[in-house]
Write a protein that holds these residues in place. Structure first.
Motif, PDB file in Angstrom:
ATOM      1  N   GLY A 181       0.809  -1.199   0.000  1.00 60.00           N
ATOM      2  CA  GLY A 181       0.000   0.000   0.000  1.00 60.00           C
ATOM      3  C   GLY A 181       0.845   1.253   0.000  1.00 60.00           C
ATOM      4  O   GLY A 181       1.115   1.857  -1.040  1.00 60.00           O
ATOM      5  N   ILE A 182       1.321   1.635   1.177  1.00 56.92           N
ATOM      6  CA  ILE A 182       2.052   2.885   1.349  1.00 56.92           C
ATOM      7  C   ILE A 182       3.244   2.986   0.405  1.00 56.92           C
ATOM      8  O   ILE A 182       3.485   4.042  -0.194  1.00 56.92           O
ATOM      9  CB  ILE A 182       2.534   3.030   2.813  1.00 56.92           C
ATOM     10  N   PHE A 183       3.996   1.892   0.243  1.00 57.27           N
ATOM     11  CA  PHE A 183       5.192   1.922  -0.601  1.00 57.27           C
ATOM     12  C   PHE A 183       4.959   1.350  -1.998  1.00 57.27           C
ATOM     13  O   PHE A 183       5.558   1.808  -2.970  1.00 57.27           O
ATOM     14  CB  PHE A 183       6.351   1.178   0.082  1.00 57.27           C
ATOM     15  N   PHE A 184       4.073   0.362  -2.096  1.00 60.15           N
ATOM     16  CA  PHE A 184       3.908  -0.290  -3.401  1.00 60.15           C
ATOM     17  C   PHE A 184       3.123   0.561  -4.387  1.00 60.15           C
ATOM     18  O   PHE A 184       3.497   0.658  -5.574  1.00 60.15           O
ATOM     19  CB  PHE A 184       3.212  -1.648  -3.240  1.00 60.15           C
ATOM     20  N   ILE A 185       2.031   1.172  -3.933  1.00 61.73           N
ATOM     21  CA  ILE A 185       1.173   1.924  -4.863  1.00 61.73           C
ATOM     22  C   ILE A 185       1.937   3.042  -5.585  1.00 61.73           C
ATOM     23  O   ILE A 185       1.838   3.163  -6.813  1.00 61.73           O
ATOM     24  CB  ILE A 185      -0.082   2.457  -4.131  1.00 61.73           C
ATOM     25  N   PRO A 186       2.746   3.866  -4.877  1.00 57.61           N
ATOM     26  CA  PRO A 186       3.525   4.879  -5.607  1.00 57.61           C
ATOM     27  C   PRO A 186       4.522   4.276  -6.610  1.00 57.61           C
ATOM     28  O   PRO A 186       4.693   4.804  -7.714  1.00 57.61           O
ATOM     29  CB  PRO A 186       4.274   5.630  -4.492  1.00 57.61           C
ATOM     30  N   THR A 187       5.166   3.148  -6.212  1.00 52.10           N
ATOM     31  CA  THR A 187       6.162   2.551  -7.118  1.00 52.10           C
ATOM     32  C   THR A 187       5.519   1.976  -8.375  1.00 52.10           C
ATOM     33  O   THR A 187       6.056   2.124  -9.478  1.00 52.10           O
ATOM     34  CB  THR A 187       6.983   1.442  -6.409  1.00 52.10           C
ATOM     35  N   ILE A 188       4.349   1.324  -8.235  1.00 59.22           N
ATOM     36  CA  ILE A 188       3.694   0.717  -9.413  1.00 59.22           C
ATOM     37  C   ILE A 188       3.100   1.787 -10.332  1.00 59.22           C
ATOM     38  O   ILE A 188       2.919   1.569 -11.532  1.00 59.22           O
ATOM     39  CB  ILE A 188       2.612  -0.307  -8.994  1.00 59.22           C
ATOM     40  N   ILE A 189       2.833   2.970  -9.784  1.00 64.42           N
ATOM     41  CA  ILE A 189       2.325   4.073 -10.607  1.00 64.42           C
ATOM     42  C   ILE A 189       3.466   4.807 -11.317  1.00 64.42           C
ATOM     43  O   ILE A 189       3.370   5.135 -12.499  1.00 64.42           O
ATOM     44  CB  ILE A 189       1.504   5.064  -9.745  1.00 64.42           C
ATOM     45  N   ILE A 190       4.579   5.016 -10.587  1.00 63.03           N
ATOM     46  CA  ILE A 190       5.685   5.830 -11.117  1.00 63.03           C
ATOM     47  C   ILE A 190       6.661   5.038 -11.998  1.00 63.03           C
ATOM     48  O   ILE A 190       6.996   5.455 -13.113  1.00 63.03           O
ATOM     49  CB  ILE A 190       6.452   6.508  -9.958  1.00 63.03           C
ATOM     50  N   LEU A 191       7.135   3.893 -11.499  1.00 69.54           N
ATOM     51  CA  LEU A 191       8.209   3.169 -12.186  1.00 69.54           C
ATOM     52  C   LEU A 191       7.892   2.734 -13.616  1.00 69.54           C
ATOM     53  O   LEU A 191       8.760   2.838 -14.501  1.00 69.54           O
ATOM     54  CB  LEU A 191       8.662   1.962 -11.354  1.00 69.54           C
ATOM     55  N   PRO A 192       6.683   2.202 -13.906  1.00 73.45           N
ATOM     56  CA  PRO A 192       6.406   1.806 -15.298  1.00 73.45           C
ATOM     57  C   PRO A 192       6.486   2.963 -16.291  1.00 73.45           C
ATOM     58  O   PRO A 192       6.796   2.748 -17.472  1.00 73.45           O
ATOM     59  CB  PRO A 192       4.965   1.254 -15.217  1.00 73.45           C
ATOM     60  N   LYS A 193       6.229   4.180 -15.817  1.00 72.77           N
ATOM     61  CA  LYS A 193       6.321   5.345 -16.710  1.00 72.77           C
ATOM     62  C   LYS A 193       7.772   5.638 -17.090  1.00 72.77           C
ATOM     63  O   LYS A 193       8.042   6.243 -18.129  1.00 72.77           O
ATOM     64  CB  LYS A 193       5.712   6.572 -16.017  1.00 72.77           C
TER      65      LYS A 193
END
Length: 465
Positions: A400-412
């Motif tokens: 949640g806290i750490f995964f959601i930002p990474t899955i949104i940002i990193l693929p871009k």
């Protein structure tokens, strides 16, 4: 009655390593068997030879996790409180807690079924279903949602039965359902030509049979805890105690569901093969997670009971053994999966692109899997001790806290590699938070032990004086 009393006393008197094995091994088997429901469906559906059908199982998996999350909320929450109440010799309160959890889970199951069937299509689109995957996913998910009441109640009762020290019965119930699921899958899918819908029907029928086996435990008076409608009275205090430990489980399961949906959405632009590969690789590693969850479910009633009974020496021993044993397992499995990644993924699909992407995802996720045992022991410890705030933070950190930002940002930034490496990066930050909160908790428990020792010495002195 004597045997039921012995199960409760076992938590506070038998050798910790022995009790941990007694409770965790059946719980691990039960969780592994539970994992089989989705893994077997994936394997049999994979034999249909349609990548979109495998993708449908991957898309529906988060929804199935969400169903289980509701049952886990009441089951883990009630189980934690029940084990502490038994440690404090408050059986009547434990009976009331069990009734509250069961009937609340039943009500939620009815509500979830109604709303789930009404909004099934938008839910599946939100979970990453493409236009080609959606028809398969809708047929599969509708049947699972229709049977969600039984899934939720099974999760609730399993945890409550383990809380009173009878992990074996819980294991038998889930194992029975899984065996029936395995038998019915090929019959419904291939013999009766029901396709992916056949896999869903096999799962629901298996869940119903597990439910009958579990409810029989209470109806025939085999349980130490009495499950009766007469024991249910709305109590803010009981609900608050259930939610202290239950909400972290709900948050963890719900966020796992959301994170899988976000993975599907992020993989969506790379085609059905990428969606299927993500689902297959994460489902393989879910076997490892289920073992860890099963182990910590065995650890939790021991921790809760001994904390309630103020037996700190036993509590510390249980924590130490649990961290060591779970870490050895996660490290060993990570090494094996990294070596045999391609051959493991190929068991689920013969599509070369699915195997390639799936193996890369599996290896990436295994990088930080060795610390998952340590992290989950502390989540369960906070739940067992009724420390809902810390448990909630840890439960929501990883996915949640750490995964959601990474899955949104990193693929871009890194395209498909950004999807693949999102989880390991989130795990690094979760590990740091676990170490900080875990160290604080252990320090506080040491202080409680010291304070209790001083009080006992004062009492002893006053008696002799």
């Amino acid at each position: 009655m004597e045997a039921r009393d012995q199960r409760a006393n076992m938590l506070g008197e038998e050798k910790i390593s022995k009790v941990l094995i007694k409770l965790s091994v059946p719980a691990i088997i039960a969780m592994l068997v539970n994992a089989i429901y989705n893994i077997v469906d994936t394997m049999f559906v994979g034999r249909l030879g349609e990548t979109s059908a495998i993708g449908a199982v991957s898309v529906v998996f988060p929804l199935f996790m969400l169903i289980g999350a509701v049952g886990q909320t009441f089951g883990v929450g009630a189980g934690s409180y029940i084990s502490r109440l038994l440690g404090e010799k408050k059986k009547k309160e434990a009976d009331k807690t069990a009734a509250t959890a069961f009937f609340s889970s039943l009500a939620c199951g009815i509500i979830f079924t109604i709303f789930g069937l009404i909004f099934i299509e938008p839910l599946l689109k939100a979970f990453g279903a493409t236009s080609t995957i959606l028809p398969y996913a809708k047929g599969y998910a509708s049947i699972l949602v229709a049977g969600s009441i039984f899934t939720m109640l099974n999760m609730t009762m399993n945890n409550m039965i383990r809380a009173e020290g009878n992990a074996k019965y819980s294991m038998y119930a889930i194992s029975l359902g899984a065996v029936i699921n395995i038998i019915l899958d090929p019959i419904f899918i291939f013999t009766l030509n029901m396709g992916i819908k056949g896999a869903a029907w096999a799962t629901v029928i298996a869940q119903i049979i597990s439910f009958i086996f579990l409810i029989k435990y209470y109806l025939l008076g085999k349980s130490y805890i009495v499950l009766s409608r007469k024991n249910y009275r709305f109590s803010k205090f009981i609900y608050s105690e259930i939610m202290k430990a239950g909400m972290p489980s709900l948050a963890r399961q719900a966020l796992s569901s959301i994170s899988l949906a976000l993975i599907n959405v992020a993989a969506n632009p790379y085609g059905d093969s990428a969606v299927a590969a993500m689902g297959v690789s994460l489902r393989i590693l879910s076997i490892g997670y289920f073992v860890v969850f099963g182990f910590t479910q065995g650890f939790q009633p021991i921790a809760g009971y001994n904390y309630g009974a103020k037996k700190f020496k036993r509590l510390f021993e249980a924590i130490k053994l649990s961290v060591i044993w779970s870490s050895i397992f996660t490290l060993g499995l990570s090494i094996l999966l990294m070596i045999f990644a391609e051959s493991t993924v190929s068991m689920f699909s013969k599509d070369l692109e699915v195997i390639k992407v799936g193996a890369r995802t599996l290896r990436a996720t295994c990088l930080l899997f060795p610390v998952c045992g340590f992290m989950n022991v502390f989540v369960s410890l906070f739940q067992a001790l009724g420390k809902g705030g810390e448990a909630f933070i840890l439960a929501t950190s990883r996915q949640g806290i750490f995964f959601i930002p990474t899955i949104i940002i990193l693929p871009k930034i890194f395209n498909l590699d950004g999807v693949i490496f999102s989880q390991p990066i989130a795990d690094i930050f979760t590990l740091i938070v676990t170490i900080i909160l875990g160290a604080r908790l252990l320090k506080k428990l040491k202080e409680e032990e010291k304070h209790l020792s001083f009080k006992e010495n004062d009492i002893t002195k006053s008696v002799f004086e």
